[in-house]
Design a protein around this motif. Structure first.
Motif, PDB file in Angstrom:
ATOM      1  N   ARG A 165     -25.752  43.291  26.223  1.00  0.00           N
ATOM      2  CA  ARG A 165     -26.775  42.728  25.346  1.00  0.00           C
ATOM      3  C   ARG A 165     -26.330  41.370  24.799  1.00  0.00           C
ATOM      4  O   ARG A 165     -27.111  40.406  24.762  1.00  0.00           O
ATOM      5  CB  ARG A 165     -27.068  43.687  24.197  1.00  0.00           C
ATOM      6  N   ALA A 166     -25.069  41.277  24.381  1.00  0.00           N
ATOM      7  CA  ALA A 166     -24.553  40.038  23.807  1.00  0.00           C
ATOM      8  C   ALA A 166     -24.512  38.919  24.836  1.00  0.00           C
ATOM      9  O   ALA A 166     -24.899  37.776  24.558  1.00  0.00           O
ATOM     10  CB  ALA A 166     -23.156  40.278  23.231  1.00  0.00           C
ATOM     11  N   VAL A 167     -24.044  39.243  26.036  1.00  0.00           N
ATOM     12  CA  VAL A 167     -23.952  38.233  27.092  1.00  0.00           C
ATOM     13  C   VAL A 167     -25.340  37.793  27.550  1.00  0.00           C
ATOM     14  O   VAL A 167     -25.599  36.598  27.739  1.00  0.00           O
ATOM     15  CB  VAL A 167     -23.131  38.775  28.280  1.00  0.00           C
ATOM     16  N   THR A 168     -26.252  38.739  27.713  1.00  0.00           N
ATOM     17  CA  THR A 168     -27.616  38.413  28.132  1.00  0.00           C
ATOM     18  C   THR A 168     -28.296  37.510  27.118  1.00  0.00           C
ATOM     19  O   THR A 168     -28.988  36.542  27.482  1.00  0.00           O
ATOM     20  CB  THR A 168     -28.443  39.696  28.318  1.00  0.00           C
ATOM     21  N   SER A 169     -28.097  37.799  25.837  1.00  0.00           N
ATOM     22  CA  SER A 169     -28.689  36.975  24.785  1.00  0.00           C
ATOM     23  C   SER A 169     -28.160  35.551  24.833  1.00  0.00           C
ATOM     24  O   SER A 169     -28.927  34.585  24.707  1.00  0.00           O
ATOM     25  CB  SER A 169     -28.403  37.600  23.416  1.00  0.00           C
ATOM     26  N   LEU A 170     -26.845  35.400  25.024  1.00  0.00           N
ATOM     27  CA  LEU A 170     -26.248  34.067  25.078  1.00  0.00           C
ATOM     28  C   LEU A 170     -26.786  33.282  26.269  1.00  0.00           C
ATOM     29  O   LEU A 170     -27.150  32.107  26.135  1.00  0.00           O
ATOM     30  CB  LEU A 170     -24.728  34.181  25.155  1.00  0.00           C
ATOM     31  N   PHE A 171     -26.858  33.909  27.433  1.00  0.00           N
ATOM     32  CA  PHE A 171     -27.425  33.236  28.596  1.00  0.00           C
ATOM     33  C   PHE A 171     -28.873  32.819  28.334  1.00  0.00           C
ATOM     34  O   PHE A 171     -29.311  31.730  28.698  1.00  0.00           O
ATOM     35  CB  PHE A 171     -27.391  34.156  29.822  1.00  0.00           C
ATOM     36  N   SER A 172     -29.617  33.700  27.688  1.00  0.00           N
ATOM     37  CA  SER A 172     -31.039  33.467  27.474  1.00  0.00           C
ATOM     38  C   SER A 172     -31.303  32.236  26.621  1.00  0.00           C
ATOM     39  O   SER A 172     -32.155  31.404  26.973  1.00  0.00           O
ATOM     40  CB  SER A 172     -31.665  34.697  26.812  1.00  0.00           C
ATOM     41  N   HIS A 173     -30.593  32.109  25.500  1.00  0.00           N
ATOM     42  CA  HIS A 173     -30.922  30.981  24.616  1.00  0.00           C
ATOM     43  C   HIS A 173     -30.153  29.704  24.931  1.00  0.00           C
ATOM     44  O   HIS A 173     -30.602  28.611  24.616  1.00  0.00           O
ATOM     45  CB  HIS A 173     -30.785  31.370  23.139  1.00  0.00           C
ATOM     46  N   SER A 174     -28.997  29.819  25.584  1.00  0.00           N
ATOM     47  CA  SER A 174     -28.195  28.623  25.860  1.00  0.00           C
ATOM     48  C   SER A 174     -28.440  28.032  27.247  1.00  0.00           C
ATOM     49  O   SER A 174     -28.138  26.862  27.487  1.00  0.00           O
ATOM     50  CB  SER A 174     -26.709  28.949  25.740  1.00  0.00           C
ATOM     51  N   LYS A 175     -28.929  28.866  28.176  1.00  0.00           N
ATOM     52  CA  LYS A 175     -29.092  28.466  29.574  1.00  0.00           C
ATOM     53  C   LYS A 175     -27.765  28.031  30.183  1.00  0.00           C
ATOM     54  O   LYS A 175     -27.697  27.166  31.072  1.00  0.00           O
ATOM     55  CB  LYS A 175     -30.119  27.330  29.724  1.00  0.00           C
ATOM     56  N   ALA A 176     -26.680  28.630  29.707  1.00  0.00           N
ATOM     57  CA  ALA A 176     -25.348  28.316  30.233  1.00  0.00           C
ATOM     58  C   ALA A 176     -25.264  28.674  31.707  1.00  0.00           C
ATOM     59  O   ALA A 176     -25.968  29.567  32.200  1.00  0.00           O
ATOM     60  CB  ALA A 176     -24.278  29.080  29.454  1.00  0.00           C
ATOM     61  N   ASP A 177     -24.398  27.963  32.427  1.00  0.00           N
ATOM     62  CA  ASP A 177     -24.173  28.280  33.835  1.00  0.00           C
ATOM     63  C   ASP A 177     -23.222  29.467  33.982  1.00  0.00           C
ATOM     64  O   ASP A 177     -23.367  30.272  34.904  1.00  0.00           O
ATOM     65  CB  ASP A 177     -23.601  27.057  34.549  1.00  0.00           C
ATOM     66  N   PHE A 178     -22.263  29.551  33.051  1.00  0.00           N
ATOM     67  CA  PHE A 178     -21.285  30.641  33.073  1.00  0.00           C
ATOM     68  C   PHE A 178     -20.972  31.061  31.639  1.00  0.00           C
ATOM     69  O   PHE A 178     -21.059  30.255  30.702  1.00  0.00           O
ATOM     70  CB  PHE A 178     -19.981  30.207  33.752  1.00  0.00           C
ATOM     71  N   VAL A 179     -20.601  32.324  31.482  1.00  0.00           N
ATOM     72  CA  VAL A 179     -20.127  32.829  30.198  1.00  0.00           C
ATOM     73  C   VAL A 179     -18.770  33.491  30.406  1.00  0.00           C
ATOM     74  O   VAL A 179     -18.600  34.302  31.329  1.00  0.00           O
ATOM     75  CB  VAL A 179     -21.115  33.846  29.575  1.00  0.00           C
ATOM     76  N   VAL A 180     -17.823  33.116  29.560  1.00  0.00           N
ATOM     77  CA  VAL A 180     -16.520  33.789  29.527  1.00  0.00           C
ATOM     78  C   VAL A 180     -16.598  34.861  28.458  1.00  0.00           C
ATOM     79  O   VAL A 180     -16.880  34.566  27.293  1.00  0.00           O
ATOM     80  CB  VAL A 180     -15.377  32.808  29.206  1.00  0.00           C
ATOM     81  N   TYR A 181     -16.363  36.111  28.874  1.00  0.00           N
ATOM     82  CA  TYR A 181     -16.494  37.239  27.947  1.00  0.00           C
ATOM     83  C   TYR A 181     -15.121  37.825  27.621  1.00  0.00           C
ATOM     84  O   TYR A 181     -14.301  38.060  28.505  1.00  0.00           O
ATOM     85  CB  TYR A 181     -17.379  38.328  28.548  1.00  0.00           C
ATOM     86  N   ASN A 182     -14.888  38.045  26.305  1.00  0.00           N
ATOM     87  CA  ASN A 182     -13.691  38.746  25.827  1.00  0.00           C
ATOM     88  C   ASN A 182     -14.103  39.782  24.799  1.00  0.00           C
ATOM     89  O   ASN A 182     -15.145  39.649  24.160  1.00  0.00           O
ATOM     90  CB  ASN A 182     -12.694  37.802  25.125  1.00  0.00           C
ATOM     91  N   ASP A 183     -13.244  40.792  24.607  1.00  0.00           N
ATOM     92  CA  ASP A 183     -13.419  41.715  23.487  1.00  0.00           C
ATOM     93  C   ASP A 183     -12.129  41.717  22.677  1.00  0.00           C
ATOM     94  O   ASP A 183     -11.031  41.867  23.234  1.00  0.00           O
ATOM     95  CB  ASP A 183     -13.740  43.136  23.961  1.00  0.00           C
TER      96      ASP A 183
END
Length: 221
Positions: A165-183
């Protein structure tokens, strides 16, 4: 490549001596910047004044304190010079102090002047603008409409549903090409596990350290 990197946490001021911040040290950004600069890439690092700094002498360093200063610095760089990629790893505050109530009086939060102490203080916060949402636009204004944008998403103890959910939201509003995910729960002094995802939510690559992250980012960019 000419790459803009951001790192560290924002300080959002309540008054001239009090501020709210987060635990970001800027270490990841500094290590990515050093690694990419050592390989011959032209690097500008916009880093928090309190963050760990990069060591490579070729890196152009710009310092910031607040989210507003960070936003201004990124916009100035991207709109004035063509960058091939933006690695936006800075921990931008989601909320910033808006008003402060002390002794029954409510005033605007400001870096100018120190509030009286000794009584109860109530701070009201407002949402801050999402810098990530403007990166593609600013890069286009600077002559690189096809600049690659990498954003970072950190969760804490998230399950798979929360992560997605968090990654999808970030892609949706930022239109980023890539997301680096950490926990945060997986990060230790010796390990910094990560995944690099594309806009479809697919994991392109993953690793365990910041050194690996720098290598993988160079590959995908």
């Amino acid at each position: 490549m000419k790459i803009l990197i951001t790192g560290g946490g924002c300080r959002e001021y309540i008054d001239s001596v009090r501020f709210v911040t987060n635990s970001s040290s800027g270490r990841t950004s500094a290590q990515i910047a050093d690694s990419l600069a050592a390989k011959g890439h032209e690097i500008t690092l916009i880093a928090a004044s309190s963050a760990i700094k990069a060591k490579e002498s070729s890196i152009n360093m710009i310092l910031f304190e607040t989210g507003a200063e960070l936003s201004e610095a990124i916009k100035a760089e991207l709109t004035s010079s063509p960058y091939d990629a933006v690695i936006h790893a800075a921990a931008v505050s989601d909320y910033v102090p808006d008003t402060v109530t002390v002794g029954g009086e409510t005033i605007k939060a400001s870096k100018n002047g120190k509030l009286h102490s000794g009584g109860e203080m109530t701070v009201t916060f407002r949402p801050s603008p999402k810098i990530a949402d403007s990166l593609h636009q600013w890069a286009a204004e600077g002559g690189r409409a096809n600049a690659k944008v990498v954003c970072f998403k950190l969760t804490s103890g998230a399950d798979e549903t929360e992560k997605n959910r968090a990654v999808t939201s970030l892609f949706s509003h930022s239109k980023a090409d890539f997301v680096v995910y950490n926990d945060l729960s997986q990060i230790t002094p010796s390990k910094h596990p990560f995944k690099i995802l594309n806009g479809k939510g697919e994991c392109l690559t993953e690793g365990e350290t910041n050194a690996e992250l720098a290598e993988k980012l160079e590959e995908v960019l």
